[in-house]
Motif scaffolding. Structure first.
Motif, mmCIF file in Angstrom:
data_model
loop_
_atom_site.group_PDB
_atom_site.id
_atom_site.type_symbol
_atom_site.label_atom_id
_atom_site.label_comp_id
_atom_site.label_asym_id
_atom_site.label_seq_id
_atom_site.Cartn_x
_atom_site.Cartn_y
_atom_site.Cartn_z
ATOM 1 N N VAL A 105 11.948 32.961 18.148
ATOM 2 C CA VAL A 105 12.308 32.732 19.550
ATOM 3 C C VAL A 105 12.784 34.010 20.233
ATOM 4 N N PRO A 106 13.764 34.748 19.678
ATOM 5 C CA PRO A 106 14.169 35.971 20.381
ATOM 6 C C PRO A 106 13.052 37.009 20.471
ATOM 7 N N PHE A 107 12.192 37.066 19.463
ATOM 8 C CA PHE A 107 11.056 37.989 19.507
ATOM 9 C C PHE A 107 10.140 37.644 20.685
ATOM 10 N N GLY A 108 9.807 36.368 20.795
ATOM 11 C CA GLY A 108 8.919 35.922 21.869
ATOM 12 C C GLY A 108 9.532 36.105 23.242
ATOM 13 N N MET A 109 10.795 35.742 23.379
ATOM 14 C CA MET A 109 11.460 35.878 24.676
ATOM 15 C C MET A 109 11.537 37.340 25.098
ATOM 16 N N LEU A 110 11.887 38.206 24.167
ATOM 17 C CA LEU A 110 11.993 39.626 24.486
ATOM 18 C C LEU A 110 10.626 40.212 24.830
ATOM 19 N N THR A 111 9.622 39.863 24.066
ATOM 20 C CA THR A 111 8.280 40.382 24.337
ATOM 21 C C THR A 111 7.776 39.902 25.695
ATOM 22 N N VAL B 282 13.300 48.555 18.395
ATOM 23 C CA VAL B 282 14.535 47.888 18.799
ATOM 24 C C VAL B 282 15.551 48.905 19.312
ATOM 25 N N LEU B 283 15.685 50.022 18.640
ATOM 26 C CA LEU B 283 16.643 51.039 19.075
ATOM 27 C C LEU B 283 16.261 51.620 20.438
ATOM 28 N N LEU B 284 14.980 51.860 20.658
ATOM 29 C CA LEU B 284 14.550 52.395 21.949
ATOM 30 C C LEU B 284 14.703 51.362 23.067
ATOM 31 N N LEU B 285 14.407 50.096 22.786
ATOM 32 C CA LEU B 285 14.643 49.045 23.784
ATOM 33 C C LEU B 285 16.127 48.907 24.075
ATOM 34 N N PHE B 286 16.949 49.028 23.046
ATOM 35 C CA PHE B 286 18.400 48.981 23.239
ATOM 36 C C PHE B 286 18.821 50.083 24.215
ATOM 37 N N GLY B 287 18.250 51.258 24.059
ATOM 38 C CA GLY B 287 18.554 52.366 24.958
ATOM 39 C C GLY B 287 18.088 52.107 26.381
ATOM 40 N N ILE B 288 16.898 51.552 26.522
ATOM 41 C CA ILE B 288 16.369 51.250 27.854
ATOM 42 C C ILE B 288 17.257 50.242 28.568
ATOM 43 N N PHE B 289 17.617 49.164 27.867
ATOM 44 C CA PHE B 289 18.407 48.112 28.515
ATOM 45 C C PHE B 289 19.846 48.548 28.753
ATOM 46 N N ASN C 288 25.379 40.366 39.240
ATOM 47 C CA ASN C 288 24.182 39.562 38.929
ATOM 48 C C ASN C 288 22.927 40.415 38.800
ATOM 49 N N SER C 289 22.961 41.668 39.271
ATOM 50 C CA SER C 289 21.793 42.531 39.131
ATOM 51 C C SER C 289 21.627 43.047 37.699
ATOM 52 N N ILE C 290 22.691 42.942 36.898
ATOM 53 C CA ILE C 290 22.572 43.389 35.504
ATOM 54 C C ILE C 290 22.223 42.241 34.566
ATOM 55 N N ALA C 291 22.090 41.033 35.106
ATOM 56 C CA ALA C 291 21.817 39.866 34.259
ATOM 57 C C ALA C 291 20.538 40.003 33.428
ATOM 58 N N PRO C 292 19.392 40.370 34.027
ATOM 59 C CA PRO C 292 18.182 40.466 33.196
ATOM 60 C C PRO C 292 18.333 41.485 32.061
ATOM 61 N N ALA C 293 18.834 42.665 32.379
ATOM 62 C CA ALA C 293 18.999 43.693 31.345
ATOM 63 C C ALA C 293 19.997 43.239 30.287
ATOM 64 N N SER C 294 21.018 42.502 30.694
ATOM 65 C CA SER C 294 22.015 42.012 29.741
ATOM 66 C C SER C 294 21.416 40.991 28.780
ATOM 67 N N VAL C 295 20.584 40.115 29.315
ATOM 68 C CA VAL C 295 19.920 39.116 28.461
ATOM 69 C C VAL C 295 19.004 39.819 27.460
ATOM 70 N N PHE C 296 18.226 40.796 27.940
ATOM 71 C CA PHE C 296 17.319 41.510 27.044
ATOM 72 C C PHE C 296 18.080 42.360 26.028
ATOM 73 N N LEU C 297 19.215 42.903 26.428
ATOM 74 C CA LEU C 297 20.048 43.652 25.486
ATOM 75 C C LEU C 297 20.575 42.723 24.397
ATOM 76 N N PHE C 298 20.978 41.523 24.787
ATOM 77 C CA PHE C 298 21.452 40.530 23.824
ATOM 78 C C PHE C 298 20.329 40.135 22.856
ATOM 79 N N LEU C 299 19.129 39.888 23.379
ATOM 80 C CA LEU C 299 17.989 39.538 22.519
ATOM 81 C C LEU C 299 17.654 40.680 21.566
#
Length: 116
Positions: free
Chosen positions: A7-13, A68-75, A90-101
């Motif tokens: 699930v987290p793989f699919g959501m993040l992708t 994962v490390l590079l995505l962590f840096g991007i988010f 609320n503008s950081i919500a998408p990046a926060s969700v992706f950082l959590f995933l």
């Protein structure tokens, strides 16, 4: 139960493909938001390519850790950019969700490789 690991793989992708794709094709709203953060169009498109590439790369166990490390840096950078420019929380919500995933995938990868 063992498929819940996907699930987290699919959501993040999916998120990387959606938002990265919007950056790559130059969606007006995405370019406007990035310009408000003082990022040029070429950088926006480069970020989009990176999001797409690393979002797909997490499915390949050999490259998962690096992706994962590079995505962590991007988010993390996205959250920092929004906060640094005084954007509403609320503008950081998408990046926060992706950082959590991304963090969940990092932990799953340390425990066991769920996708072989």
């Amino acid at each position: 139960m063992k498929y819940l690991k996907f699930v987290p793989f699919g959501m993040l992708t999916l998120g990387c493909l959606l938002f990265g794709g919007m950056k790559v094709v130059g969606a007006e709203e995405m370019l406007k938001n990035m310009a408000n953060l003082n990022y040029p169009e070429w950088f926006t498109r480069l970020l989009g390519i990176g999001e797409i590439f690393f979002g797909v790369l997490i499915w390949m166990p050999k490259f998962r850790k690096e992706a994962v490390l590079l995505l962590f840096g991007i988010f993390s950078g996205a959250i920092g950019s929004h906060l640094g420019h005084g954007d509403p929380i609320n503008s950081i919500a998408p990046a926060s969700v992706f950082l959590f995933l991304t963090s969940i995938i990092f932990v799953l990868n340390k425990e066991q490789t769920p996708v072989n």
